[in-house]
Design a protein around this motif. Structure first.
Motif, PDB file in Angstrom:
ATOM      1  N   SER A 124       0.738  -1.225  -0.064  1.00  0.00           N
ATOM      2  CA  SER A 124      -0.007   0.106   0.209  1.00  0.00           C
ATOM      3  C   SER A 124       0.956   1.226  -0.103  1.00  0.00           C
ATOM      4  O   SER A 124       0.540   2.299  -0.631  1.00  0.00           O
ATOM      5  N   PHE A 125       1.954   1.183   0.980  1.00  0.00           N
ATOM      6  CA  PHE A 125       2.920   2.657   0.787  1.00  0.00           C
ATOM      7  C   PHE A 125       3.593   2.795  -0.175  1.00  0.00           C
ATOM      8  O   PHE A 125       3.743   3.696  -0.735  1.00  0.00           O
ATOM      9  N   ILE A 126       3.736   1.673  -0.977  1.00  0.00           N
ATOM     10  CA  ILE A 126       4.447   1.762  -2.469  1.00  0.00           C
ATOM     11  C   ILE A 126       3.708   2.359  -3.382  1.00  0.00           C
ATOM     12  O   ILE A 126       4.041   3.440  -4.147  1.00  0.00           O
ATOM     13  N   ASN A 127       2.220   1.991  -3.315  1.00  0.00           N
ATOM     14  CA  ASN A 127       1.361   2.579  -4.130  1.00  0.00           C
ATOM     15  C   ASN A 127       1.193   3.829  -3.841  1.00  0.00           C
ATOM     16  O   ASN A 127       0.953   4.834  -4.827  1.00  0.00           O
ATOM     17  N   PHE A 128       0.827   4.434  -2.627  1.00  0.00           N
ATOM     18  CA  PHE A 128       0.624   5.791  -2.344  1.00  0.00           C
ATOM     19  C   PHE A 128       2.093   6.639  -2.695  1.00  0.00           C
ATOM     20  O   PHE A 128       1.675   7.536  -3.203  1.00  0.00           O
ATOM     21  N   ALA A 129       3.337   6.175  -2.427  1.00  0.00           N
ATOM     22  CA  ALA A 129       4.475   6.922  -2.833  1.00  0.00           C
ATOM     23  C   ALA A 129       4.553   7.200  -4.344  1.00  0.00           C
ATOM     24  O   ALA A 129       4.920   8.122  -4.942  1.00  0.00           O
ATOM     25  N   THR A 130       4.202   6.051  -5.180  1.00  0.00           N
ATOM     26  CA  THR A 130       4.161   6.044  -6.446  1.00  0.00           C
ATOM     27  C   THR A 130       3.180   7.138  -7.071  1.00  0.00           C
ATOM     28  O   THR A 130       3.476   7.878  -7.767  1.00  0.00           O
ATOM     29  N   SER A 131       2.091   7.002  -6.341  1.00  0.00           N
ATOM     30  CA  SER A 131       0.839   8.096  -6.726  1.00  0.00           C
ATOM     31  C   SER A 131       1.240   9.425  -6.609  1.00  0.00           C
ATOM     32  O   SER A 131       1.039  10.213  -7.383  1.00  0.00           O
ATOM     33  N   ILE A 132       1.954   9.594  -5.322  1.00  0.00           N
ATOM     34  CA  ILE A 132       2.420  11.051  -5.301  1.00  0.00           C
ATOM     35  C   ILE A 132       3.484  11.410  -6.031  1.00  0.00           C
ATOM     36  O   ILE A 132       3.445  12.737  -6.940  1.00  0.00           O
ATOM     37  N   ILE A 133       4.461  10.455  -6.458  1.00  0.00           N
ATOM     38  CA  ILE A 133       5.392  11.029  -7.477  1.00  0.00           C
ATOM     39  C   ILE A 133       4.825  11.334  -8.853  1.00  0.00           C
ATOM     40  O   ILE A 133       5.249  12.421  -9.572  1.00  0.00           O
ATOM     41  N   LEU A 134       3.694  10.566  -9.167  1.00  0.00           N
ATOM     42  CA  LEU A 134       3.126  10.773 -10.579  1.00  0.00           C
ATOM     43  C   LEU A 134       2.314  11.795 -10.585  1.00  0.00           C
ATOM     44  O   LEU A 134       2.020  12.587 -11.721  1.00  0.00           O
ATOM     45  N   SER A 135       1.869  12.377  -9.534  1.00  0.00           N
ATOM     46  CA  SER A 135       1.092  13.514  -9.497  1.00  0.00           C
ATOM     47  C   SER A 135       1.555  14.844  -8.789  1.00  0.00           C
ATOM     48  O   SER A 135       0.951  15.883  -8.792  1.00  0.00           O
ATOM     49  N   LEU A 136       2.879  14.581  -8.727  1.00  0.00           N
ATOM     50  CA  LEU A 136       3.426  15.827  -8.102  1.00  0.00           C
ATOM     51  C   LEU A 136       3.574  17.053  -8.600  1.00  0.00           C
ATOM     52  O   LEU A 136       3.337  18.056  -8.373  1.00  0.00           O
ATOM     53  N   GLU A 137       3.742  16.902 -10.011  1.00  0.00           N
ATOM     54  CA  GLU A 137       3.821  18.242 -10.787  1.00  0.00           C
ATOM     55  C   GLU A 137       2.406  18.801 -10.921  1.00  0.00           C
ATOM     56  O   GLU A 137       2.518  20.211 -11.043  1.00  0.00           O
ATOM     57  N   ASP A 138       1.396  18.324 -10.895  1.00  0.00           N
ATOM     58  CA  ASP A 138       0.212  18.840 -10.800  1.00  0.00           C
ATOM     59  C   ASP A 138      -0.456  19.333  -9.456  1.00  0.00           C
ATOM     60  O   ASP A 138      -1.519  20.039  -9.363  1.00  0.00           O
ATOM     61  N   SER A 139       0.217  18.808  -8.485  1.00  0.00           N
ATOM     62  CA  SER A 139      -0.355  19.243  -7.055  1.00  0.00           C
ATOM     63  C   SER A 139      -0.103  20.630  -6.725  1.00  0.00           C
ATOM     64  O   SER A 139       0.643  21.432  -7.186  1.00  0.00           O
ATOM     65  N   LYS A 140      -1.269  21.093  -6.334  1.00  0.00           N
ATOM     66  CA  LYS A 140      -1.378  22.554  -5.733  1.00  0.00           C
ATOM     67  C   LYS A 140      -0.509  22.858  -4.192  1.00  0.00           C
ATOM     68  O   LYS A 140      -0.078  23.703  -4.182  1.00  0.00           O
ATOM     69  N   ILE A 145       2.118  17.405   0.286  1.00  0.00           N
ATOM     70  CA  ILE A 145       2.152  16.258  -0.344  1.00  0.00           C
ATOM     71  C   ILE A 145       3.668  15.597  -0.201  1.00  0.00           C
ATOM     72  O   ILE A 145       3.939  14.505  -0.164  1.00  0.00           O
ATOM     73  N   SER A 146       4.714  16.680  -0.119  1.00  0.00           N
ATOM     74  CA  SER A 146       5.947  16.341   0.223  1.00  0.00           C
ATOM     75  C   SER A 146       6.104  15.529   1.383  1.00  0.00           C
ATOM     76  O   SER A 146       6.814  14.586   1.642  1.00  0.00           O
TER      77      SER A 146
END
Length: 449
Positions: A124-140, A145-146
């Motif tokens: 689960s935490f691998i999935n969470f971390a991967t999601s954050i990396i993939l969405s980091l650029e679009d994050s407000k 998120i960091s």
């Protein structure tokens, strides 16, 4: 933004999340609630990191249903986060549906949420971390998120020892993808405090690890390739190496007769697992005494053996790497050979874990499916590395391919080919296959216009 749109989006997200929970909850489990390693976590064994045993104690070790429910919710939420990435990046609706299907109907993957092992939270935490990396650029809110990213990689580190490797690679990716370098320190803050917390919870005087068992398995397997002159160079360990070499060569003489790679790689992994936990069971009393009286540091002995025969270590590592993608080889093909020729059959039967019995057709389907996934992932990987060599424009998301290969290579070098290790990065592998496929869909649409 239109309130109706926001409301509909919220209802859609809750519906997908709820559907994911239901799929995982009602999916058949291939494992028992208590597996072979489960008691060591419940008892807070000194070989285990203390974070998962802390969660067990917090929720109550007498009633593990609360923990199972939490693991199901966590896995569902992490899967939903990856799905949300595909939706936000405007993936083809067919690929979004297929991703949902491939993750939630992979019963081997979802079964880990219903057993007392660290895998469910780890996945689960691998999935969470991967999601954050993939969405980091679009994050407000990049600061928040960091910090969340730091919590994810911190939890990976304090859940399993191999989490340090994955977390390091994920942080390096975060480092290169973050334009505002002031944000780089933020993930390290929760990592620091989580490591301190785990260290505080560790109640034993001396920290131990199951890695020594892995080293013993490697020593056993590689001893088969040592000649007499090489063994003489291992002072005070000659008898020990001669004993295990005899057993190991018996196994490899049998394995060398097998042409079926699915069966061969599966058996190599299982025999190494046998050496990790059941070595004494295949020795006589005199041999046991010799083994017990031989003192050595496993890591130092293994390194010395690898230096003697690096090519054999490479072949063993490669067999484990390929074996990770080929589950069920022993279950499907072992009855095709003469059982009387199989060395240490009684011990061998114990090495594959305590899977619930299920249809052989499902096992065959799983083997075919993962073999196809392996071929597709290798094709995507080769294409990615060729673009790097040709110095073409790099697409950052494909750097997750390095994460997948690095994880599997480290596991293959240090441990055995258990499919549970592939499952840790299974959703990421599917994502990496889907990204170029989605690009093809986009190009096709443009061409039609």
């Amino acid at each position: 933004m239109n309130k109706t749109y926001i409301s509909n989006k919220f209802i859609f997200n809750i519906s997908i999340f709820s559907l994911t929970i239901l799929c995982i909850y009602f999916s058949p489990s291939l494992f028992h609630t208590l597996e072979f390693d489960s008691p060591s976590y419940i008892a807070n064994d000194p070989n285990r990191l203390s974070f998962y045993p802390f969660i067990i104690d917090l929720l109550g070790s007498n009633n593990l249903n609360f923990l199972i429910i939490l693991q199901i919710i966590f896995m569902a939420l992490s899967t939903f986060c990856l799905l949300k990435v595909l939706i936000d990046k405007r993936f083809s609706k067919y690929l979004i549906f297929l991703f949902f299907f491939l993750i939630n109907l992979n019963f081997f993957y979802t079964s880990f949420s219903k057993t007392i092992l660290t895998e469910s939270f780890f996945f689960s935490f691998i999935n969470f971390a991967t999601s954050i990396i993939l969405s980091l650029e679009d994050s407000k809110n990049k600061k928040l998120i960091s910090l969340c990213f730091g919590v994810c990689i911190g939890c990976l580190i304090i859940l399993r020892h191999e989490g340090l490797v994955i977390s390091t690679i994920l942080y390096v990716m975060f480092f290169f993808h973050t334009k505002n370098k002031k944000l780089l320190i933020l993930p390290l803050i929760p990592v620091f405090f989580l490591i301190l917390f785990e260290n505080h919870q560790y109640k034993h005087e001396e920290r131990k690890s199951v890695i020594d068992r892995s080293f013993k398995g490697k020593i056993f397997m590689l001893s088969a390739f040592l000649d007499d002159d090489q063994i003489k160079e291992f002072e005070n360990k000659e008898e020990y190496l001669l004993i295990i070499r005899e057993k190991s060569r018996l196994i490899f003489n049998f394995l060398n007769k097998i042409n079926n790679p699915f069966l061969k790689y599966s058996l190599i992994s299982d025999y190494e697992g046998l050496a990790q936990y059941q070595l004494e069971d295949i020795l006589n009393e005199d041999e046991r005494q010799t083994i017990k009286s031989t003192e050595f540091v496993e890591k130092e002995l293994l390194i010395k053996i690898i230096k003697k025969n690096p090519y054999d270590f490479f072949k063993l590592t490669l067999s484990h790497y390929l074996g990770l993608w080929m589950p069920g080889g022993k279950q499907i093909f072992l009855d095709k050979i003469d059982i009387q020729e199989v060395p240490y059959l009684r011990q061998l039967k114990k090495t594959s874990g305590n899977l619930k019995p299920f249809n052989k057709i499902i096992t065959i389907f799983g083997l075919i499916y993962f073999s196809i996934i392996m071929v597709l992932f290798f094709f995507v990987s080769i294409n990615y590395f060729l673009k790097i060599i040709m110095k073409k424009k790099k697409i950052f998301i494909y750097n997750l391919i390095i994460l997948c290969h690095a994880h599997l290579i480290v596991i293959s070098m240090l441990n055995i080919a258990s499919t549970r290790y592939l499952m840790a990065i299974y959703p990421v592998v599917i994502l990496m296959i889907f990204f170029p496929v989605n690009n093809l869909f986009k190009k096709q649409k443009i061409f039609k216009k």
